[in-house]
Design a protein around this motif. Structure first.
Motif, PDB file in Angstrom:
ATOM      1  N   GLY A 138     -75.627  -1.035  45.354  1.00 17.88           N
ATOM      2  CA  GLY A 138     -76.751  -1.681  46.027  1.00 17.88           C
ATOM      3  C   GLY A 138     -76.709  -3.168  45.747  1.00 17.88           C
ATOM      4  N   THR A 139     -77.862  -3.827  45.861  1.00 16.68           N
ATOM      5  CA  THR A 139     -77.911  -5.268  45.600  1.00 16.68           C
ATOM      6  C   THR A 139     -78.856  -5.516  44.426  1.00 16.68           C
ATOM      7  OG1 THR A 139     -79.606  -5.370  47.300  1.00 16.68           O
ATOM      8  CG2 THR A 139     -77.412  -6.125  47.913  1.00 16.68           C
ATOM      9  N   GLU A 140     -78.493  -6.432  43.564  1.00 19.01           N
ATOM     10  CA  GLU A 140     -79.255  -6.744  42.371  1.00 19.01           C
ATOM     11  C   GLU A 140     -80.626  -7.290  42.791  1.00 19.01           C
ATOM     12  OE1 GLU A 140     -80.401  -9.275  40.284  1.00 19.01           O
ATOM     13  OE2 GLU A 140     -80.623  -7.749  38.724  1.00 19.01           O
ATOM     14  N   ALA A 141     -81.697  -6.709  42.224  1.00 19.83           N
ATOM     15  CA  ALA A 141     -83.057  -7.001  42.711  1.00 19.83           C
ATOM     16  C   ALA A 141     -83.360  -8.498  42.705  1.00 19.83           C
ATOM     17  CB  ALA A 141     -84.056  -6.243  41.865  1.00 19.83           C
ATOM     18  N   GLU A 142     -82.979  -9.201  41.640  1.00 20.32           N
ATOM     19  CA  GLU A 142     -83.326 -10.625  41.521  1.00 20.32           C
ATOM     20  C   GLU A 142     -82.386 -11.505  42.336  1.00 20.32           C
ATOM     21  OE1 GLU A 142     -86.433  -9.531  39.716  1.00 20.32           O
ATOM     22  OE2 GLU A 142     -86.028 -11.700  39.921  1.00 20.32           O
ATOM     23  N   PHE A 526     -70.774  11.666  48.943  1.00 21.67           N
ATOM     24  CA  PHE A 526     -71.091  11.661  47.511  1.00 21.67           C
ATOM     25  C   PHE A 526     -72.379  10.875  47.239  1.00 21.67           C
ATOM     26  CE2 PHE A 526     -66.844  12.765  45.212  1.00 21.67           C
ATOM     27  CZ  PHE A 526     -66.802  13.954  45.900  1.00 21.67           C
ATOM     28  N   ARG A 527     -72.624   9.788  47.980  1.00 24.89           N
ATOM     29  CA  ARG A 527     -73.873   9.040  47.813  1.00 24.89           C
ATOM     30  C   ARG A 527     -75.061   9.904  48.230  1.00 24.89           C
ATOM     31  NH1 ARG A 527     -73.583   3.338  47.606  1.00 24.89           N
ATOM     32  NH2 ARG A 527     -75.568   3.151  48.707  1.00 24.89           N
ATOM     33  N   ALA A 528     -74.893  10.643  49.319  1.00 28.60           N
ATOM     34  CA  ALA A 528     -75.994  11.498  49.804  1.00 28.60           C
ATOM     35  C   ALA A 528     -76.375  12.535  48.763  1.00 28.60           C
ATOM     36  CB  ALA A 528     -75.585  12.184  51.097  1.00 28.60           C
ATOM     37  N   CYS A 529     -75.401  12.983  47.982  1.00 25.63           N
ATOM     38  CA  CYS A 529     -75.671  14.016  46.969  1.00 25.63           C
ATOM     39  C   CYS A 529     -76.575  13.502  45.852  1.00 25.63           C
ATOM     40  CB  CYS A 529     -74.364  14.525  46.383  1.00 25.63           C
ATOM     41  SG  CYS A 529     -73.456  15.528  47.560  1.00 25.63           S
ATOM     42  N   VAL A 530     -76.733  12.196  45.759  1.00 24.36           N
ATOM     43  CA  VAL A 530     -77.703  11.655  44.794  1.00 24.36           C
ATOM     44  C   VAL A 530     -78.790  10.878  45.546  1.00 24.36           C
ATOM     45  CG1 VAL A 530     -76.258  11.564  42.739  1.00 24.36           C
ATOM     46  CG2 VAL A 530     -76.149   9.685  44.379  1.00 24.36           C
ATOM     47  N   GLY A 531     -78.956  11.236  46.856  1.00 22.38           N
ATOM     48  CA  GLY A 531     -80.086  10.706  47.617  1.00 22.38           C
ATOM     49  C   GLY A 531     -79.952   9.264  48.050  1.00 22.38           C
ATOM     50  N   LEU A 532     -78.725   8.720  48.019  1.00 21.19           N
ATOM     51  CA  LEU A 532     -78.539   7.317  48.420  1.00 21.19           C
ATOM     52  C   LEU A 532     -78.109   7.236  49.884  1.00 21.19           C
ATOM     53  CD1 LEU A 532     -76.649   5.880  45.306  1.00 21.19           C
ATOM     54  CD2 LEU A 532     -79.044   5.493  45.962  1.00 21.19           C
ATOM     55  N   GLU A 533     -78.572   6.187  50.558  1.00 21.73           N
ATOM     56  CA  GLU A 533     -78.203   5.956  51.960  1.00 21.73           C
ATOM     57  C   GLU A 533     -76.709   5.653  52.063  1.00 21.73           C
ATOM     58  OE1 GLU A 533     -81.373   7.198  53.329  1.00 21.73           O
ATOM     59  OE2 GLU A 533     -80.151   6.135  54.823  1.00 21.73           O
ATOM     60  N   PRO A 534     -76.126   5.844  53.238  1.00 25.19           N
ATOM     61  CA  PRO A 534     -74.719   5.474  53.430  1.00 25.19           C
ATOM     62  C   PRO A 534     -74.503   3.995  53.159  1.00 25.19           C
ATOM     63  CG  PRO A 534     -75.530   6.724  55.303  1.00 25.19           C
ATOM     64  CD  PRO A 534     -76.714   6.402  54.460  1.00 25.19           C
ATOM     65  N   GLU A 535     -73.306   3.661  52.671  1.00 28.78           N
ATOM     66  CA  GLU A 535     -72.971   2.247  52.497  1.00 28.78           C
ATOM     67  C   GLU A 535     -73.104   1.558  53.848  1.00 28.78           C
ATOM     68  OE1 GLU A 535     -69.023   1.679  51.028  1.00 28.78           O
ATOM     69  OE2 GLU A 535     -69.682   1.338  48.983  1.00 28.78           O
ATOM     70  N   SER A 536     -73.984   0.503  53.919  1.00 26.02           N
ATOM     71  CA  SER A 536     -74.108  -0.219  55.178  1.00 26.02           C
ATOM     72  C   SER A 536     -73.612  -1.644  54.947  1.00 26.02           C
ATOM     73  CB  SER A 536     -75.577  -0.273  55.626  1.00 26.02           C
ATOM     74  OG  SER A 536     -75.757  -1.376  56.498  1.00 26.02           O
ATOM     75  N   ASP A 537     -72.826  -2.141  55.856  1.00 22.35           N
ATOM     76  CA  ASP A 537     -72.367  -3.534  55.718  1.00 22.35           C
ATOM     77  C   ASP A 537     -73.239  -4.460  56.536  1.00 22.35           C
ATOM     78  OD1 ASP A 537     -69.189  -1.984  55.763  1.00 22.35           O
ATOM     79  OD2 ASP A 537     -70.217  -2.863  54.017  1.00 22.35           O
ATOM     80  N   MET A 538     -74.417  -4.013  56.932  1.00 18.92           N
ATOM     81  CA  MET A 538     -75.296  -4.861  57.754  1.00 18.92           C
ATOM     82  C   MET A 538     -75.791  -6.069  56.964  1.00 18.92           C
ATOM     83  SD  MET A 538     -77.441  -1.737  59.410  1.00 18.92           S
ATOM     84  CE  MET A 538     -78.601  -2.728  60.325  1.00 18.92           C
ATOM     85  N   THR A 539     -76.047  -5.876  55.712  1.00 19.13           N
ATOM     86  CA  THR A 539     -76.621  -6.895  54.803  1.00 19.13           C
ATOM     87  C   THR A 539     -77.683  -7.717  55.521  1.00 19.13           C
ATOM     88  OG1 THR A 539     -74.875  -8.504  55.349  1.00 19.13           O
ATOM     89  CG2 THR A 539     -74.478  -7.035  53.457  1.00 19.13           C
ATOM     90  N   LEU A 540     -78.650  -7.039  56.105  1.00 15.33           N
ATOM     91  CA  LEU A 540     -79.762  -7.744  56.786  1.00 15.33           C
ATOM     92  C   LEU A 540     -80.515  -8.621  55.807  1.00 15.33           C
ATOM     93  CD1 LEU A 540     -81.219  -4.984  59.159  1.00 15.33           C
ATOM     94  CD2 LEU A 540     -79.659  -6.881  59.699  1.00 15.33           C
ATOM     95  N   GLU A 541     -80.493  -8.208  54.521  1.00 15.27           N
ATOM     96  CA  GLU A 541     -81.222  -9.009  53.523  1.00 15.27           C
ATOM     97  C   GLU A 541     -80.645 -10.419  53.430  1.00 15.27           C
ATOM     98  OE1 GLU A 541     -79.584  -6.285  52.958  1.00 15.27           O
ATOM     99  OE2 GLU A 541     -78.157  -6.491  51.307  1.00 15.27           O
ATOM    100  N   HIS A 542     -79.400 -10.579  53.921  1.00 16.03           N
ATOM    101  CA  HIS A 542     -78.806 -11.916  53.886  1.00 16.03           C
ATOM    102  C   HIS A 542     -78.811 -12.568  55.266  1.00 16.03           C
ATOM    103  CE1 HIS A 542     -77.755 -11.030  49.845  1.00 16.03           C
ATOM    104  NE2 HIS A 542     -76.786 -10.165  50.121  1.00 16.03           N
ATOM    105  N   LYS A 543     -79.441 -11.908  56.229  1.00 16.11           N
ATOM    106  CA  LYS A 543     -79.413 -12.442  57.604  1.00 16.11           C
ATOM    107  C   LYS A 543     -80.813 -12.666  58.147  1.00 16.11           C
ATOM    108  CE  LYS A 543     -74.994 -10.298  58.877  1.00 16.11           C
ATOM    109  NZ  LYS A 543     -74.644  -9.670  57.580  1.00 16.11           N
ATOM    110  N   LEU A 544     -81.762 -11.908  57.614  1.00 18.07           N
ATOM    111  CA  LEU A 544     -83.112 -12.005  58.185  1.00 18.07           C
ATOM    112  C   LEU A 544     -84.039 -12.644  57.158  1.00 18.07           C
ATOM    113  CD1 LEU A 544     -83.313  -8.388  59.722  1.00 18.07           C
ATOM    114  CD2 LEU A 544     -82.486 -10.498  60.788  1.00 18.07           C
ATOM    115  N   PHE A 545     -84.020 -13.917  57.099  1.00 14.43           N
ATOM    116  CA  PHE A 545     -84.969 -14.573  56.174  1.00 14.43           C
ATOM    117  C   PHE A 545     -85.172 -16.005  56.642  1.00 14.43           C
ATOM    118  CE2 PHE A 545     -81.928 -17.248  53.899  1.00 14.43           C
ATOM    119  CZ  PHE A 545     -80.727 -16.614  54.179  1.00 14.43           C
TER     120      PHE A 545
END
Ligand code: NAD
Ligand code: LIP
Length: 545
Positions: A138-142, A526-545
């Motif tokens: 994932g991405t580091e919260a800070e 394997f990510r789904a087996c621990v409840g994680l979303e698929p790896e997405s390369d959208m990185t909207l967090e770096h595009k929508l701000f």
């Protein structure tokens, strides 16, 4: 990485054949991360997750226009967290791959370092997607920077250092001598594992001469009586698996075929088209049942996952049906180690870049025993098929570049040149049409040390196959459907496709060869087996701000 048990003295089954090494129980798995989610519950023994699988259903309306409708299916996954003590039994243990992967596990387990012309080298698992690569957690919260973890840590997988190795070979050479015969590893490394390898002698195996090249006959001095399939062979192999499991106090055994490439078996109605017919054909000693199919049947009946690292059609329809009947795992075919792995990535890139590939010429020569066996036409044909089909899905998916039924010219050539040994030379030319009548020609000269590329794949195949035996799923009650019982994935482990040239898939399901898609499937399941979303390369967090 948790420390791993030191190897004890080799076990022996009393008749001089030794199998594997005793290991203390595997080190307890320490989770690298915890998922904080209302959809994920950790108990001491399990990880339970509720996963919403999002797809798009496509229909056509009256005017022939596509209608795309987002769809959600909720699954419950359950992962057994206890890492078992696992045996890896190789068919072809005395071959180049068998001796190399065994030496590699011993070297890693002991943290060996050895001198080479370029200076000291330390044991590693490079080339293993499970042990040598990472995935984005994932991405580091800070800082919002990507956080990646070793692939091996996404689920509680077996560590290859803890695998107990054994297996069969028609050659009775002990593994130290067989390692010398293979001529793959540095003498300074061989010297450090020689003692342990010398204690390992492959179990006798079944040998039906017609299925591999006649030039292999001089190796066949360690064979079980009988030159065609019979029920006694199935029972002997089952007994070997049971004995190996008992002598090494194992929880599970995974069996992998890394023996010679066989010719294709004819698919004969009434003989190998159904499970019952196949069992009857074996009982009747039908000569069209191959050694690899007999191994598959023995493993299915014994409940040991069976993986085919060679290109032949081991899994005849009857074998697949038998696996389904017994909820046993099978997977294959043919390790994807060098020339073909490059092809499945390059073709994916070219076609998805809108470049019209029109011709692929794949030539290689090699000088190991695999190459010697493949110098026989029938065995080469098995390999030609697996090396040729790897582009089909990518071509068919691009209807802009290719009309229905249109595909690039594609030729595969393999020559046996003893002088180069295991260091296969792959020469490829990719020829493509580009903008406004232009052309692009890509020529590749790729020296593949075949066994050093294939051995990490053997580890990946065994570790992932074993992990799949500890994952169960059911349709979630949130679907409104009846909450049925947990069950395993389908018997045919198509999740293994990243490591294989000709991925076996459940009957009637599509074959995906694009390398990036294969890795994505492995990662995201394997990510789904621990409840994680698929790896997405959208990185909207770096595009929508
Ligand atoms: N990069 C690679 O090395 C690579 C990649 C893809 C596929 N493969 C396939 O993996 C297989 C092994 O490759 P290798 O280089 O180790 O070959 P190898 O010839 O060195 O080893 C094969 C071993 O299998 C043994 N054998 C043959 N028939 C047997 C039987 N019925 N039971 C038990 N043992 C038997 C042989 O004695 C030999 O020791 C081949 O089929 C090859 O095509 C290899
Ligand atoms: O490198 P790759 O295409 O993945 O796989 C290899 C082939 O190139 C080679 O011809 C064959 O002898 C090996 O067994 C292996 O199949």
């Amino acid at each position: 990485m948790a420390p791993h048990a030191e190897v004890d003295s080799a076990s022996s089954n009393g008749d001089g054949h030794t199998n594997g090494h005793h290991q203390a129980t595997p080190s307890a798995h320490e989770d690298l991360f915890q998922v904080e989610s209302p959809n994920v519950v950790y108990t001491d023994s399990e990880i339970r997750s509720k996963y919403t699988y999002r797809t798009t259903s496509v229909t056509k309306n009256a005017s022939g226009k596509f209608v795309a409708t987002p769809k959600e299916t909720v699954y419950d996954f359950k992962v057994d967290r206890k890492v078992p003590k696992v045996g890896m039994m190789l068919v072809g243990l005395g071959g180049n791959n068998g001796t190399t992967v065994t030496a590699g596990i011993l070297a890693n387990r002991r943290g060996l370092v050895w001198e080479t012309r370029e200076g000291p080298r330390a044991a590693n698992y490079y080339g293993s997607v499970i042990m040598g690569s990472t995935m984005k957690l994932g991405t580091e919260a800070e800082t919002m920077k990507d956080v990646s973890i070793p692939f091996h840590d996404v689920l509680p997988m077996v560590h290859p250092n803890d695998l107990v190795v054994g297996g069969w070979d028609i050659s009775g050479m002990n593994l130290a001598e067989a390692m010398d015969r293979a001529a793959v590893l540095e003498p300074t490394l061989k010297a450090q594992v020689k003692k342990e390898m010398a204690q390992m002698v492959p179990l006798p195996s079944i040998y039906y001469p017609d299925f591999i090249a006649a030039n292999q006959e001089d190796r066949a001095g360690n064979v079980i009586e009988g030159s065609k399939a019979c029920t006694a062979h199935v029972e002997k192999l089952r007994s070997d698996i049971k004995d190996f499991k008992a002598k090494n106090a194992l929880d599970k055994v995974v069996v992998l075929w890394t023996a010679n490439t066989e010719r294709y078996a004819d698919i004969i109605p009434g003989i190998n088209d159904t499970a019952d017919n196949l069992l009857k054909a074996i009982e009747d000693g039908h000569e069209e049942v191959s050694p690899s199919t007999v191994f598959a049947v023995a493993c299915i009946l014994e409940g040991a996952p069976f993986i085919n690292g060679s290109p032949q059609n081991t899994f005849v329809p009857g074998a697949i049906q038998l696996a389904e009947r017994h909820n046993a795992f099978i997977g294959g075919d043919d390790f994807k180690s060098g020339q073909t792995k490059m092809k499945s990535a390059l073709v994916d890139f070219l076609i998805n870049a809108g470049i019209k590939l029109t011709s692929i010429a794949s030539y290689n020569h090699l000088g190991n025993n695999d190459g010697k066996n493949l110098s026989s036409q029938k065995q080469f044909r098995s390999k030609e098929i697996s090396k040729s089909n790897v582009v089909d899905d990518m071509v068919e998916a691009n209807t802009v570049l290719y009309k229905k039924g249109e595909h690039p010219d594609h030729t595969v050539v393999i020559k046996y040149m003893p002088a180069v040994g295991d260091n296969k030379r792959a020469l490829d030319e990719y020829y493509a049409e580009i903008f406004l009548g232009g052309h692009q020609t890509i020529s590749i000269f790729n020296v593949c040390e075949d066994s050093l590329l294939a051995s990490p794949l053997i580890i990946d195949l065994v570790v992932v196959a074993e992990m799949m035996t500890r994952i169960q799923w059911k349709a979630s009650s949130r679907n409104g459907a009846e909450t049925n019982e947990y069950r395993g994935f389908h018997s045919v482990l198509s999740i293994l496709s990243y490591m294989l040239k000709a991925p076996l898939t459940p009957p009637g399901t599509p074959v995906i060869n694009a390398l990036a898609k294969q890795r994505g499937a492995l990662t995201n399941i394997f990510r789904a087996c621990v409840g994680l979303e698929p790896e997405s390369d959208m990185t909207l967090e770096h595009k929508l701000f």
